[in-house]
Design a protein around this motif. Structure first.
Motif, PDB file in Angstrom:
ATOM      1  N   SER A 101       0.857  -1.188   0.028  1.00  0.00           N
ATOM      2  CA  SER A 101       0.166  -0.045   0.083  1.00  0.00           C
ATOM      3  C   SER A 101       0.845   1.098   0.136  1.00  0.00           C
ATOM      4  O   SER A 101       2.049   1.329   0.494  1.00  0.00           O
ATOM      5  CB  SER A 101      -0.725   0.008   1.200  1.00  0.00           C
ATOM      6  OG  SER A 101      -0.131   0.199   2.633  1.00  0.00           O
ATOM      7  N   VAL A 102       0.361   2.475  -0.388  1.00  0.00           N
ATOM      8  CA  VAL A 102       0.984   3.558  -0.513  1.00  0.00           C
ATOM      9  C   VAL A 102       0.067   4.588   0.082  1.00  0.00           C
ATOM     10  O   VAL A 102      -1.007   4.785  -0.357  1.00  0.00           O
ATOM     11  CB  VAL A 102       1.362   4.035  -2.304  1.00  0.00           C
ATOM     12  CG1 VAL A 102       2.343   5.228  -1.999  1.00  0.00           C
ATOM     13  CG2 VAL A 102       2.359   2.974  -2.616  1.00  0.00           C
ATOM     14  N   ALA A 154       4.692  16.858   1.430  1.00  0.00           N
ATOM     15  CA  ALA A 154       3.965  15.849   1.756  1.00  0.00           C
ATOM     16  C   ALA A 154       4.734  14.824   2.440  1.00  0.00           C
ATOM     17  O   ALA A 154       5.943  14.873   2.475  1.00  0.00           O
ATOM     18  CB  ALA A 154       2.950  15.215   0.824  1.00  0.00           C
ATOM     19  N   THR A 155       4.259  13.709   3.136  1.00  0.00           N
ATOM     20  CA  THR A 155       4.933  12.346   3.806  1.00  0.00           C
ATOM     21  C   THR A 155       4.496  11.426   2.997  1.00  0.00           C
ATOM     22  O   THR A 155       3.190  10.924   2.837  1.00  0.00           O
ATOM     23  CB  THR A 155       4.731  12.546   4.898  1.00  0.00           C
ATOM     24  OG1 THR A 155       5.073  13.494   5.725  1.00  0.00           O
ATOM     25  CG2 THR A 155       5.457  11.245   5.477  1.00  0.00           C
ATOM     26  N   LEU A 156       5.344  10.756   2.180  1.00  0.00           N
ATOM     27  CA  LEU A 156       5.228   9.294   1.414  1.00  0.00           C
ATOM     28  C   LEU A 156       5.299   8.096   2.501  1.00  0.00           C
ATOM     29  O   LEU A 156       6.524   8.230   2.829  1.00  0.00           O
ATOM     30  CB  LEU A 156       5.896   9.306   0.205  1.00  0.00           C
ATOM     31  CG  LEU A 156       5.761   8.124  -0.870  1.00  0.00           C
ATOM     32  CD1 LEU A 156       4.236   8.298  -1.445  1.00  0.00           C
ATOM     33  CD2 LEU A 156       6.661   8.225  -1.817  1.00  0.00           C
ATOM     34  N   THR A 157       4.398   7.229   2.406  1.00  0.00           N
ATOM     35  CA  THR A 157       4.583   6.080   3.161  1.00  0.00           C
ATOM     36  C   THR A 157       3.969   4.965   2.520  1.00  0.00           C
ATOM     37  O   THR A 157       3.219   4.701   1.741  1.00  0.00           O
ATOM     38  CB  THR A 157       3.476   6.173   4.666  1.00  0.00           C
ATOM     39  OG1 THR A 157       3.736   7.381   5.458  1.00  0.00           O
ATOM     40  CG2 THR A 157       3.828   5.106   5.291  1.00  0.00           C
ATOM     41  N   ILE A 158       5.261   3.993   2.061  1.00  0.00           N
ATOM     42  CA  ILE A 158       5.234   2.587   1.457  1.00  0.00           C
ATOM     43  C   ILE A 158       4.963   1.490   2.334  1.00  0.00           C
ATOM     44  O   ILE A 158       6.062   1.316   3.095  1.00  0.00           O
ATOM     45  CB  ILE A 158       5.993   2.752   0.365  1.00  0.00           C
ATOM     46  CG1 ILE A 158       6.378   3.945  -0.510  1.00  0.00           C
ATOM     47  CG2 ILE A 158       5.881   1.418  -0.468  1.00  0.00           C
ATOM     48  CD1 ILE A 158       7.405   4.038  -1.237  1.00  0.00           C
ATOM     49  N   VAL A 208       5.776  15.416  -6.321  1.00  0.00           N
ATOM     50  CA  VAL A 208       6.838  14.234  -6.474  1.00  0.00           C
ATOM     51  C   VAL A 208       6.071  12.974  -5.659  1.00  0.00           C
ATOM     52  O   VAL A 208       5.879  11.957  -6.155  1.00  0.00           O
ATOM     53  CB  VAL A 208       8.001  14.534  -5.795  1.00  0.00           C
ATOM     54  CG1 VAL A 208       9.005  13.358  -5.671  1.00  0.00           C
ATOM     55  CG2 VAL A 208       8.681  15.642  -6.734  1.00  0.00           C
ATOM     56  N   ALA A 209       5.683  13.549  -4.341  1.00  0.00           N
ATOM     57  CA  ALA A 209       4.742  12.420  -3.575  1.00  0.00           C
ATOM     58  C   ALA A 209       3.683  11.672  -4.268  1.00  0.00           C
ATOM     59  O   ALA A 209       3.584  10.585  -4.295  1.00  0.00           O
ATOM     60  CB  ALA A 209       4.567  12.929  -2.207  1.00  0.00           C
ATOM     61  N   LYS A 210       2.890  12.799  -4.681  1.00  0.00           N
ATOM     62  CA  LYS A 210       1.589  12.145  -5.543  1.00  0.00           C
ATOM     63  C   LYS A 210       2.002  11.435  -6.757  1.00  0.00           C
ATOM     64  O   LYS A 210       1.527  10.203  -7.240  1.00  0.00           O
ATOM     65  CB  LYS A 210       0.763  13.167  -6.000  1.00  0.00           C
ATOM     66  CG  LYS A 210      -0.016  13.712  -4.559  1.00  0.00           C
ATOM     67  CD  LYS A 210      -0.800  14.990  -4.913  1.00  0.00           C
ATOM     68  CE  LYS A 210      -1.616  15.255  -3.498  1.00  0.00           C
ATOM     69  NZ  LYS A 210      -2.421  16.423  -3.769  1.00  0.00           N
ATOM     70  N   GLY A 211       3.318  11.609  -7.271  1.00  0.00           N
ATOM     71  CA  GLY A 211       3.612  11.193  -8.837  1.00  0.00           C
ATOM     72  C   GLY A 211       4.235   9.904  -8.377  1.00  0.00           C
ATOM     73  O   GLY A 211       3.873   8.925  -9.163  1.00  0.00           O
ATOM     74  N   HIS A 249       2.588   6.207  -9.758  1.00  0.00           N
ATOM     75  CA  HIS A 249       3.362   5.268 -10.288  1.00  0.00           C
ATOM     76  C   HIS A 249       3.441   3.883  -9.641  1.00  0.00           C
ATOM     77  O   HIS A 249       3.396   2.891 -10.388  1.00  0.00           O
ATOM     78  CB  HIS A 249       4.890   5.848 -10.578  1.00  0.00           C
ATOM     79  CG  HIS A 249       5.740   4.670 -11.522  1.00  0.00           C
ATOM     80  ND1 HIS A 249       5.713   4.720 -12.561  1.00  0.00           N
ATOM     81  CD2 HIS A 249       6.566   4.077 -10.930  1.00  0.00           C
ATOM     82  CE1 HIS A 249       6.194   3.777 -13.162  1.00  0.00           C
ATOM     83  NE2 HIS A 249       7.041   3.471 -12.036  1.00  0.00           N
ATOM     84  N   ILE A 250       3.693   4.096  -8.287  1.00  0.00           N
ATOM     85  CA  ILE A 250       3.847   2.520  -7.617  1.00  0.00           C
ATOM     86  C   ILE A 250       2.225   1.987  -7.621  1.00  0.00           C
ATOM     87  O   ILE A 250       2.411   0.648  -8.116  1.00  0.00           O
ATOM     88  CB  ILE A 250       3.905   3.085  -6.071  1.00  0.00           C
ATOM     89  CG1 ILE A 250       5.350   3.528  -6.186  1.00  0.00           C
ATOM     90  CG2 ILE A 250       3.649   1.522  -5.358  1.00  0.00           C
ATOM     91  CD1 ILE A 250       5.941   3.810  -4.679  1.00  0.00           C
ATOM     92  N   LEU A 251       1.047   2.721  -7.728  1.00  0.00           N
ATOM     93  CA  LEU A 251       0.097   1.984  -7.736  1.00  0.00           C
ATOM     94  C   LEU A 251      -0.249   1.341  -9.236  1.00  0.00           C
ATOM     95  O   LEU A 251      -0.965   0.330  -9.356  1.00  0.00           O
ATOM     96  CB  LEU A 251      -1.327   2.843  -7.515  1.00  0.00           C
ATOM     97  CG  LEU A 251      -1.271   3.254  -5.986  1.00  0.00           C
ATOM     98  CD1 LEU A 251      -2.392   4.410  -5.577  1.00  0.00           C
ATOM     99  CD2 LEU A 251      -1.755   2.008  -5.114  1.00  0.00           C
TER     100      LEU A 251
END
Length: 136
Positions: free
Chosen positions: A81-82, A96-100, A116-119, A123-125
């Motif tokens: 999950s992202v 923002a804070t990106l949690t993977i 960058v975080a939303k991109g 991309h991961i999804l």
């Protein structure tokens, strides 16, 4: 922004509140407690300097550490999950804070630019849902 929050919110404010509330115990050992944020600041700077991330479209790497460093490298199709979160202070500054979430642990990348975080999340999804790579 990351260093300001880490220093002022997480360390300096609680120590200042503690020292003011317990000012009647003005012993020399207690007064050394006021120097604690100044002693912690170099370690916060080392932690900030080690923080980094990288991706080539198939793999993602996150580097963290204090004195040494820890590198987490994983293929994007292994992410479970992202999540992108934004506090009000981050929102004002466009961060923002990106949690993977991976199978064994979470990788958290604080204070990255919001776009960058939303991109990276998109991309991961996209790799997870559109890819036909076996998970094992």
């Amino acid at each position: 922004m990351y260093l300001k929050r880490l220093f002022f919110v997480d360390w300096a404010s609680p120590v200042a509140l503690l020292s003011v509330s317990l000012s009647f115990l003005a012993t020399p050992w207690f007064l050394l407690l006021n120097l604690l944020p100044a002693l912690i600041l170099p370690f916060m700077w080392l932690n900030y300097r080690r923080l980094g991330y990288w991706s080539d479209g198939r793999y993602f790497a996150v580097r963290t550490g204090l004195i040494g460093h820890k590198l987490v490298l994983f293929p994007l199709h292994k992410a479970q999950s992202v999540k992108v979160t934004r506090t009000p202070g981050q929102r004002r500054r466009g961060l923002a804070t990106l949690t993977i979430k991976l199978a064994g642990h979470k990788v958290k990348i604080p204070y990255v630019p919001d776009l960058v975080a939303k991109g990276a999340r998109d991309h991961i999804l996209r790799v997870i849902f559109a890819g036909h790579t076996p998970w094992m």
